[in-house]
Design a protein around this motif. Structure first.
Motif, PDB file in Angstrom:
ATOM      1  N   SER A 161       3.602   1.356  -1.692  1.00 18.67           N
ATOM      2  CA  SER A 161       4.502   1.625  -2.861  1.00 18.67           C
ATOM      3  C   SER A 161       3.560   2.055  -4.135  1.00 18.67           C
ATOM      4  CB  SER A 161       4.894   0.000  -3.257  1.00 18.67           C
ATOM      5  OG  SER A 161       5.752  -0.486  -2.223  1.00 18.67           O
ATOM      6  N   ASP A 162       4.503   2.454  -5.091  1.00 14.41           N
ATOM      7  CA  ASP A 162       3.798   2.953  -6.178  1.00 14.41           C
ATOM      8  C   ASP A 162       3.357   1.756  -7.044  1.00 14.41           C
ATOM      9  OD1 ASP A 162       6.002   1.962  -7.800  1.00 14.41           O
ATOM     10  OD2 ASP A 162       7.085   3.784  -7.503  1.00 14.41           O
ATOM     11  N   GLU A 163       2.706   2.051  -8.051  1.00 16.81           N
ATOM     12  CA  GLU A 163       2.042   0.720  -8.491  1.00 16.81           C
ATOM     13  C   GLU A 163       2.956  -0.151  -9.266  1.00 16.81           C
ATOM     14  OE1 GLU A 163      -1.410  -0.240 -12.190  1.00 16.81           O
ATOM     15  OE2 GLU A 163      -0.997   1.843 -11.740  1.00 16.81           O
ATOM     16  N   SER A 222      -6.127  -5.991  -8.349  1.00 21.81           N
ATOM     17  CA  SER A 222      -5.568  -4.949  -9.253  1.00 21.81           C
ATOM     18  C   SER A 222      -4.240  -4.795  -9.868  1.00 21.81           C
ATOM     19  CB  SER A 222      -6.463  -3.308  -8.909  1.00 21.81           C
ATOM     20  OG  SER A 222      -5.619  -3.091  -7.870  1.00 21.81           O
ATOM     21  N   HIS A 223      -3.515  -5.293  -8.849  1.00 21.57           N
ATOM     22  CA  HIS A 223      -1.929  -5.317  -9.044  1.00 21.57           C
ATOM     23  C   HIS A 223      -1.474  -6.448  -9.475  1.00 21.57           C
ATOM     24  CE1 HIS A 223      -1.352  -1.319  -6.828  1.00 21.57           C
ATOM     25  NE2 HIS A 223      -2.026  -1.628  -5.756  1.00 21.57           N
ATOM     26  N   ASN A 280      -1.133  -8.601 -12.275  1.00 18.15           N
ATOM     27  CA  ASN A 280      -1.180  -8.757 -13.606  1.00 18.15           C
ATOM     28  C   ASN A 280      -0.257  -9.663 -14.204  1.00 18.15           C
ATOM     29  OD1 ASN A 280       1.130  -7.493 -13.480  1.00 18.15           O
ATOM     30  ND2 ASN A 280       0.675  -5.661 -14.473  1.00 18.15           N
ATOM     31  N   GLN A 285       6.740  -3.729 -17.834  1.00 14.55           N
ATOM     32  CA  GLN A 285       5.236  -3.525 -18.104  1.00 14.55           C
ATOM     33  C   GLN A 285       5.301  -2.754 -19.211  1.00 14.55           C
ATOM     34  OE1 GLN A 285       3.413  -1.640 -14.750  1.00 14.55           O
ATOM     35  NE2 GLN A 285       3.444  -3.598 -13.450  1.00 14.55           N
ATOM     36  N   GLU A 332       0.680  -1.208  -0.028  1.00  7.16           N
ATOM     37  CA  GLU A 332       0.149   0.173   0.115  1.00  7.16           C
ATOM     38  C   GLU A 332       0.858   1.068   0.036  1.00  7.16           C
ATOM     39  OE1 GLU A 332      -2.685  -0.434   3.359  1.00  7.16           O
ATOM     40  OE2 GLU A 332      -4.112  -1.568   2.044  1.00  7.16           O
ATOM     41  N   PHE A 387      -5.080  -7.570  -3.557  1.00 13.09           N
ATOM     42  CA  PHE A 387      -4.497  -6.635  -4.429  1.00 13.09           C
ATOM     43  C   PHE A 387      -4.675  -7.131  -6.100  1.00 13.09           C
ATOM     44  CE2 PHE A 387      -2.030  -6.156  -0.285  1.00 13.09           C
ATOM     45  CZ  PHE A 387      -2.161  -4.794  -0.293  1.00 13.09           C
ATOM     46  N   ALA A 396       4.777  -1.858  -6.268  1.00 10.58           N
ATOM     47  CA  ALA A 396       3.735  -3.062  -5.551  1.00 10.58           C
ATOM     48  C   ALA A 396       3.705  -4.089  -6.444  1.00 10.58           C
ATOM     49  CB  ALA A 396       2.596  -2.158  -5.365  1.00 10.58           C
ATOM     50  N   THR A 397       3.342  -3.991  -7.760  1.00  9.51           N
ATOM     51  CA  THR A 397       3.240  -5.245  -8.509  1.00  9.51           C
ATOM     52  C   THR A 397       4.458  -6.154  -8.454  1.00  9.51           C
ATOM     53  OG1 THR A 397       1.761  -4.292 -10.109  1.00  9.51           O
ATOM     54  CG2 THR A 397       3.090  -6.055 -10.986  1.00  9.51           C
ATOM     55  N   ASP A 404      -1.815  -5.235 -19.798  1.00 11.40           N
ATOM     56  CA  ASP A 404      -2.292  -6.053 -18.849  1.00 11.40           C
ATOM     57  C   ASP A 404      -3.062  -6.972 -19.489  1.00 11.40           C
ATOM     58  OD1 ASP A 404      -3.078  -7.397 -16.519  1.00 11.40           O
ATOM     59  OD2 ASP A 404      -4.186  -5.482 -15.737  1.00 11.40           O
TER      60      ASP A 404
END
Length: 363
Positions: free
Chosen positions: A119-121, A176-177, A179, A312, A117, A174, A124-125, A316
């Motif tokens: 971390s940036d996206e 959404s994270h 992928n 990335q 939570e 999580f 975090a992923t 996704d």
């Protein structure tokens, strides 16, 4: 987070194995189960701090990485504990392991949630990818452990329960994270407890406790859905699963040419690969011919992780990245890659730099 799951791993492969001769001595656990450990059994953070002190002061034989993990976990505040019913311990050995597994996993989950939570996206992923890979590796190991000794099985069943609970909780929280591809609930259950349906009413079996946890989670989910039932939902985003879609396909198309040249130069793809065939793999559209990967499976696995999970550079695919990868690429002999093995392969030590440099062309 580098030390996360060290204790769980050592219960399966190291000095904490409950079936090893040195961990069959009841006096050993009677000695370490001191007042502080028992007193803090319902306070995971303090328990980890007390366990660290006990392990250190009593010269309890364990790997240093376990001590490092306890140091990290002793700094975590647990606000939302894992609510799970576990098999009842019946001697000092099983009591010790029940406390250790319960409290370390309570802190592991809290620490993971806090870190993700904050971390940036992208970060975090990546952190979730690392942790989920560790989790699924441990699940694979514990699923292969077969013992007849009652105490050992109780310890391993307790560990199985917490591995399942943590995996399920992270996916739900999580989603959404995540992928990248992860094991589904049914895949987890088949690995951990293939006899679930036949044994779920037997309180002496792992199936019973897994079923109790699943039923509780499903009830909580139903209650949450009731609260948002009246809210309008947007139309789901339409995503193509035919091939990868390079995010710079429209504006930086030449980067694909550079990637193509670099992979061919380093013998990762067949020398006779048509550049148009290669670029179609990154168009997001249906392909008519896969690219022949002439590197080894570990190199292919790392290549997909670089373009999809780590950097990335492609869109996704909602956890279907390995499915798409195996559709777009084949092995040198023309056979398909084994999708179930690809995501667990380690980074190739001899060639990872060449792959990273090649993928850097997509920046």
């Amino acid at each position: 987070m580098n030390n996360y799951f060290s204790i769980a791993n050592n219960i399966l492969t190291g000095s904490l194995r409950p079936w090893s001769a040195e961990n069959q001595d009841e006096e050993k656990f009677r000695h370490i189960l001191n007042h502080n450990l028992r007193q803090n059994n319902d306070n995971p953070t303090e328990y980890c701090r007390s366990a660290l002190n006990a392990f250190t002061s009593l010269n309890f034989a364990t790997e240093n990485e376990n001590l490092e993990e306890l140091k990290e976990l002793a700094q975590v505040e647990v606000t939302t504990p894992i609510n799970i019913e576990i098999p009842q311990f019946f001697n000092k050995q099983t009591e010790f392991y029940a406390y250790l597994i319960n409290n370390t996993f309570q802190c592991l989950l809290a620490g993971t949630i806090e870190t993700v939570e904050q971390s940036d996206e992208i970060d975090a992923t990546y952190k979730l990818y690392q942790l989920m890979s560790k989790l699924e590796t441990l699940i694979g190991i514990v699923s292969n452990e077969k013992h007849i000794e009652k105490a050992t099985n109780l310890v391993l069943d307790t560990l199985r329960l917490y591995l399942f609970a943590m995996h399920s909780t992270l996916i739900e929280k999580f989603n959404s994270h995540i992928n990248f591809e992860v094991l589904t609930k049914n895949e987890l259950l088949f690995q951990l407890c293939p006899e679930l349906e036949s044994d779920k009413e037997d309180k002496t079996k792992l199936a019973y406790y897994l079923n109790q946890y699943i039923s509780h989670q499903e009830q909580e989910t139903e209650e949450s859905l009731k609260e948002i039932k009246s809210k309008p939902h947007p139309e789901p985003e339409r995503i193509s699963f035919e091939s990868f879609r390079y995010k710079g396909y429209d504006n930086n198309y030449d980067n694909l040419t550079n990637l193509y040249n670099s992979l061919k130069k380093n013998n990762f793809i067949a020398d006779d690969t048509d550049s148009r065939v290669f670029k179609k793999v990154f168009s997001g559209k249906a392909i008519s011919k896969p690219v022949v990967w002439t590197g080894n499976p570990s190199e292919f696995s790392y290549f997909i992780k670089l373009i999809y999970t780590i950097n990335q550079y492609v869109d996704d695919l909602k956890q279907r990245n390995w499915e798409v990868a195996c559709r777009c690429f084949v092995q040198a002999d023309g056979t398909s890659f084994d999708r179930s093995k690809l995501r667990t392969l380690k980074k190739p030590q001899r060639s990872y730099k060449q792959l990273e440099l090649a993928v850097d062309n997509l920046k």
